[in-house]
Scaffold this motif. Structure first.
Motif, PDB file in Angstrom:
ATOM      1  N   ILE A  76     144.078  19.930  32.431  1.00 43.72           N
ATOM      2  CA  ILE A  76     145.435  19.626  31.963  1.00 43.72           C
ATOM      3  C   ILE A  76     146.004  20.816  31.181  1.00 43.72           C
ATOM      4  CG2 ILE A  76     146.765  18.163  30.374  1.00 43.72           C
ATOM      5  CD1 ILE A  76     144.926  15.838  31.270  1.00 43.72           C
ATOM      6  N   VAL A  77     145.204  21.400  30.303  1.00 44.49           N
ATOM      7  CA  VAL A  77     145.667  22.561  29.532  1.00 44.49           C
ATOM      8  C   VAL A  77     145.974  23.728  30.463  1.00 44.49           C
ATOM      9  CG1 VAL A  77     144.967  24.280  27.824  1.00 44.49           C
ATOM     10  CG2 VAL A  77     144.512  21.857  27.395  1.00 44.49           C
ATOM     11  N   SER A  78     145.142  23.959  31.435  1.00 45.32           N
ATOM     12  CA  SER A  78     145.372  25.054  32.392  1.00 45.32           C
ATOM     13  C   SER A  78     146.659  24.823  33.171  1.00 45.32           C
ATOM     14  CB  SER A  78     144.198  25.180  33.357  1.00 45.32           C
ATOM     15  OG  SER A  78     143.017  25.488  32.672  1.00 45.32           O
ATOM     16  N   ALA A  79     146.882  23.599  33.624  1.00 44.64           N
ATOM     17  CA  ALA A  79     148.108  23.278  34.367  1.00 44.64           C
ATOM     18  C   ALA A  79     149.330  23.479  33.480  1.00 44.64           C
ATOM     19  CB  ALA A  79     148.044  21.850  34.890  1.00 44.64           C
ATOM     20  N   ALA A  80     149.248  23.102  32.203  1.00 45.32           N
ATOM     21  CA  ALA A  80     150.369  23.273  31.284  1.00 45.32           C
ATOM     22  C   ALA A  80     150.675  24.754  31.059  1.00 45.32           C
ATOM     23  CB  ALA A  80     150.060  22.582  29.954  1.00 45.32           C
ATOM     24  N   VAL A  81     149.651  25.565  30.909  1.00 45.27           N
ATOM     25  CA  VAL A  81     149.847  27.006  30.712  1.00 45.27           C
ATOM     26  C   VAL A  81     150.496  27.630  31.950  1.00 45.27           C
ATOM     27  CG1 VAL A  81     148.638  29.213  30.433  1.00 45.27           C
ATOM     28  CG2 VAL A  81     148.024  27.269  28.994  1.00 45.27           C
ATOM     29  N   ILE A  82     150.026  27.268  33.115  1.00 44.32           N
ATOM     30  CA  ILE A  82     150.594  27.797  34.367  1.00 44.32           C
ATOM     31  C   ILE A  82     152.050  27.372  34.504  1.00 44.32           C
ATOM     32  CG2 ILE A  82     150.479  27.629  36.880  1.00 44.32           C
ATOM     33  CD1 ILE A  82     147.382  27.547  36.546  1.00 44.32           C
ATOM     34  N   LEU A  83     152.360  26.111  34.212  1.00 47.01           N
ATOM     35  CA  LEU A  83     153.741  25.629  34.290  1.00 47.01           C
ATOM     36  C   LEU A  83     154.625  26.378  33.294  1.00 47.01           C
ATOM     37  CD1 LEU A  83     155.818  23.677  35.431  1.00 47.01           C
ATOM     38  CD2 LEU A  83     155.088  22.018  33.703  1.00 47.01           C
ATOM     39  N   ALA A  84     154.126  26.600  32.086  1.00 48.31           N
ATOM     40  CA  ALA A  84     154.899  27.338  31.079  1.00 48.31           C
ATOM     41  C   ALA A  84     155.182  28.760  31.552  1.00 48.31           C
ATOM     42  CB  ALA A  84     154.145  27.346  29.747  1.00 48.31           C
ATOM     43  N   LEU A  85     154.207  29.413  32.148  1.00 50.83           N
ATOM     44  CA  LEU A  85     154.413  30.776  32.657  1.00 50.83           C
ATOM     45  C   LEU A  85     155.431  30.804  33.785  1.00 50.83           C
ATOM     46  CD1 LEU A  85     150.753  32.144  32.609  1.00 50.83           C
ATOM     47  CD2 LEU A  85     152.658  32.875  31.165  1.00 50.83           C
ATOM     48  N   ILE A  86     155.387  29.824  34.658  1.00 50.02           N
ATOM     49  CA  ILE A  86     156.350  29.754  35.768  1.00 50.02           C
ATOM     50  C   ILE A  86     157.756  29.547  35.230  1.00 50.02           C
ATOM     51  CG2 ILE A  86     157.098  28.339  37.731  1.00 50.02           C
ATOM     52  CD1 ILE A  86     154.085  27.915  38.355  1.00 50.02           C
ATOM     53  N   LEU A  87     157.914  28.614  34.279  1.00 50.06           N
ATOM     54  CA  LEU A  87     159.244  28.357  33.704  1.00 50.06           C
ATOM     55  C   LEU A  87     159.767  29.569  32.948  1.00 50.06           C
ATOM     56  CD1 LEU A  87     158.797  24.682  32.478  1.00 50.06           C
ATOM     57  CD2 LEU A  87     160.151  25.496  34.417  1.00 50.06           C
TER      58      LEU A  87
END
Length: 151
Positions: free
Chosen positions: A11-22
């Protein structure tokens, strides 16, 4: 490793990736804030430096302020987020038309304005603009040198 630990890491990894994309989309201009303030119209900059800065703002392409100044080029905001090689011939001419209306001392300010607005100009026009900035710098150096020798 327990299933709970794996789940938390995922979940933390997915959140970090989403933040980088945004963040990347916002940086490229694909996402903007709805409440962006109305920005000021053209401010006529004096060709001579005011002497208040270590680096003359008229000569540098560094952005020393966050103030965006429009040069009657609001229509170019539609190109925010485009790459320099993604323009059609007619779109390139829109940039060139604005460039040709500017006085020589305004070109560096226009380039800074486009940079702050995250508008990447077509490389053909960018080369022309950079040549104009360099000619302006050279002329100012010559004028300063002539004035120094005169005094």
């Amino acid at each position: 490793m327990s299933i709970d630990t794996i789940l938390v890491i995922s979940i933390v990894s997915a959140a970090v990736i989403l933040a980088l994309i945004l963040w990347r989309m916002h940086y490229k201009g694909l996402i903007t804030h709805e409440e962006e303030p109305k920005l000021p119209k053209v401010v006529d900059k004096n060709i001579e430096c005011c002497g208040e800065h270590d680096v003359c703002e008229a000569e540098t392409l560094l952005t020393l302020t966050e103030e965006i100044i429009y040069y009657s080029d609001e229509e170019l905001d539609t190109y925010r987020g485009r790459q320099e090689d993604e323009y059609s011939d007619s779109e390139i001419e829109e940039f060139r038309d604005v460039l040709l209306t500017l006085q020589q001392h305004e070109v560096s300010g226009w380039l800074k304005s486009l940079n702050l607005r995250r508008i990447e100009m077509p490389f053909q026009v960018k080369e022309e603009a950079l040549m104009m900035v360099e000619e302006f710098r050279w002329a100012r150096r010559e004028n300063r040198e002539a004035k120094r020798l005169k005094d």
